[in-house]
Design an enzyme around this catalytic site. Sequence first.
Site, PDB file in Angstrom:
ATOM      1  N   LYS A  10       0.816  -1.223   0.000  1.00  0.00           N
ATOM      2  CA  LYS A  10       0.000   0.000   0.000  1.00  0.00           C
ATOM      3  C   LYS A  10       0.849   1.272   0.000  1.00  0.00           C
ATOM      4  O   LYS A  10       2.044   1.241   0.265  1.00  0.00           O
ATOM      5  CB  LYS A  10      -0.999  -0.054   1.163  1.00  0.00           C
ATOM      6  CG  LYS A  10      -2.147  -1.003   0.809  1.00  0.00           C
ATOM      7  CD  LYS A  10      -3.257  -1.030   1.817  1.00  0.00           C
ATOM      8  CE  LYS A  10      -4.354  -1.979   1.301  1.00  0.00           C
ATOM      9  NZ  LYS A  10      -5.349  -2.289   2.318  1.00  0.00           N
ATOM     10  N   ARG A  69      -3.331 -10.157   4.893  1.00  0.00           N
ATOM     11  CA  ARG A  69      -3.759 -10.160   3.484  1.00  0.00           C
ATOM     12  C   ARG A  69      -2.575  -9.662   2.660  1.00  0.00           C
ATOM     13  O   ARG A  69      -2.206  -8.488   2.752  1.00  0.00           O
ATOM     14  CB  ARG A  69      -4.975  -9.246   3.324  1.00  0.00           C
ATOM     15  CG  ARG A  69      -5.543  -9.208   1.899  1.00  0.00           C
ATOM     16  CD  ARG A  69      -6.775  -8.295   1.837  1.00  0.00           C
ATOM     17  NE  ARG A  69      -7.359  -8.297   0.515  1.00  0.00           N
ATOM     18  CZ  ARG A  69      -6.931  -7.550  -0.502  1.00  0.00           C
ATOM     19  NH1 ARG A  69      -5.906  -6.732  -0.339  1.00  0.00           N
ATOM     20  NH2 ARG A  69      -7.512  -7.621  -1.677  1.00  0.00           N
TER      21      ARG A  69
HETATM   22  N1  HH2 Z   1      -7.404  -3.965   0.940  1.00  0.00           N
HETATM   23  C1  HH2 Z   1      -7.761  -3.996  -0.354  1.00  0.00           C
HETATM   24  C2  HH2 Z   1      -8.824  -4.803  -0.761  1.00  0.00           C
HETATM   25  N2  HH2 Z   1      -9.498  -5.578   0.115  1.00  0.00           N
HETATM   26  N3  HH2 Z   1      -9.822  -6.365   2.302  1.00  0.00           N
HETATM   27  C3  HH2 Z   1      -9.495  -6.349   3.605  1.00  0.00           C
HETATM   28  N4  HH2 Z   1     -10.154  -7.096   4.479  1.00  0.00           N
HETATM   29  N5  HH2 Z   1      -8.470  -5.551   4.059  1.00  0.00           N
HETATM   30  C4  HH2 Z   1      -7.747  -4.746   3.227  1.00  0.00           C
HETATM   31  O1  HH2 Z   1      -6.846  -4.037   3.717  1.00  0.00           O
HETATM   32  C5  HH2 Z   1      -8.088  -4.740   1.854  1.00  0.00           C
HETATM   33  C6  HH2 Z   1      -9.154  -5.575   1.412  1.00  0.00           C
HETATM   34  C7  HH2 Z   1      -7.024  -3.157  -1.357  1.00  0.00           C
HETATM   35  O2  HH2 Z   1      -7.692  -3.219  -2.528  1.00  0.00           O
HETATM   36  P1  HH2 Z   1      -7.359  -3.099  -4.042  1.00  0.00           P
HETATM   37  O3  HH2 Z   1      -7.153  -1.670  -4.356  1.00  0.00           O
HETATM   38  O4  HH2 Z   1      -8.448  -3.774  -4.773  1.00  0.00           O
HETATM   39  O5  HH2 Z   1      -6.013  -3.819  -4.285  1.00  0.00           O
HETATM   40  P2  HH2 Z   1      -5.427  -5.216  -3.875  1.00  0.00           P
HETATM   41  O6  HH2 Z   1      -6.597  -6.161  -3.870  1.00  0.00           O
HETATM   42  O7  HH2 Z   1      -4.411  -5.513  -4.936  1.00  0.00           O
HETATM   43  O8  HH2 Z   1      -4.815  -5.077  -2.517  1.00  0.00           O
END
Ligand code: HH2
Length: 260
Positions: A205, A240
Amino acid sequence: MGIVNVTPDSFSDGGRHAHTDAAIAHGVRLWGEGADWLDVGGESTRPGAEPVPAAVECARVVPVIAGLRARLPDAVLSVDTSKAEVAGEALAAGATVVNDVTAAADPQMAPLVARAQAWLVLMHLRGTPRTMQHDTAYDDLVGEVTASLAAAVERVVAAGVDPSRVILDPGIGFAKTSADNPRLIAGLGRLLALGHPVLVGASRKRFIGDLTGVTDPAARVHGSVGAALAAVANGARILRVHDVAATIQALRVYRACVDA
Ligand code: HH2
């Protein structure tokens, strides 16, 4: 928890697993690297992302979940969605966990999870991914995130969700400034006090880029591992991550040294 994105626009690995077969192969690879949980998402939640219609999201995630379930009968599979309609189809295809970054804001989500006797990840977010970075002022960051998740637990349990199947997540990068995210990881103890397992998603991130100067998300693996170890040290049970092999290697050494 290894991340399997089936989106054309995800911030960190956008579009690389956009096709079903590639996404399944990626999930199987992460499982081989030591993940015991795979999180399948069909809608990017990066800041500013536009929502995707439920039918599109279903067409992306359902075949991937079904394919992973057929190949990996023992894997924990979650669907990363905030739409009850998508969650329902994903559970029918073999997922057992709904990972909802809106903490079940869709009024149908908690009743659906309750009926399916599924697990539910409740993540802290303000607003929507499109608007969230306009709302990052807190008087007491950790206290407000904890109180908001405590209220979400009460709400979903009242709708019939089994409290022993609720997992909490402070929502790293969701309506948070870069300076907030390390504070949330440092303050996980207050969230743990609610009595649920805690999940942390710091992988690749932006705050890691801000702390290190690494602009390419895919090159933030070392910083991500640093955040993961800090989260575990402070009580997180689930991480995650995109980089499963690196995280598992670090965790094995960390555990051996802490438990020796
Ligand atoms: N971060 C992303 C997506 N889903 N779910 C949980 N529980 N916690 C998180 O911190 C979290 C999440 C970030 O999303 P995105 O921008 O779609 O990218 P990526 O899935 O590659 O991390």
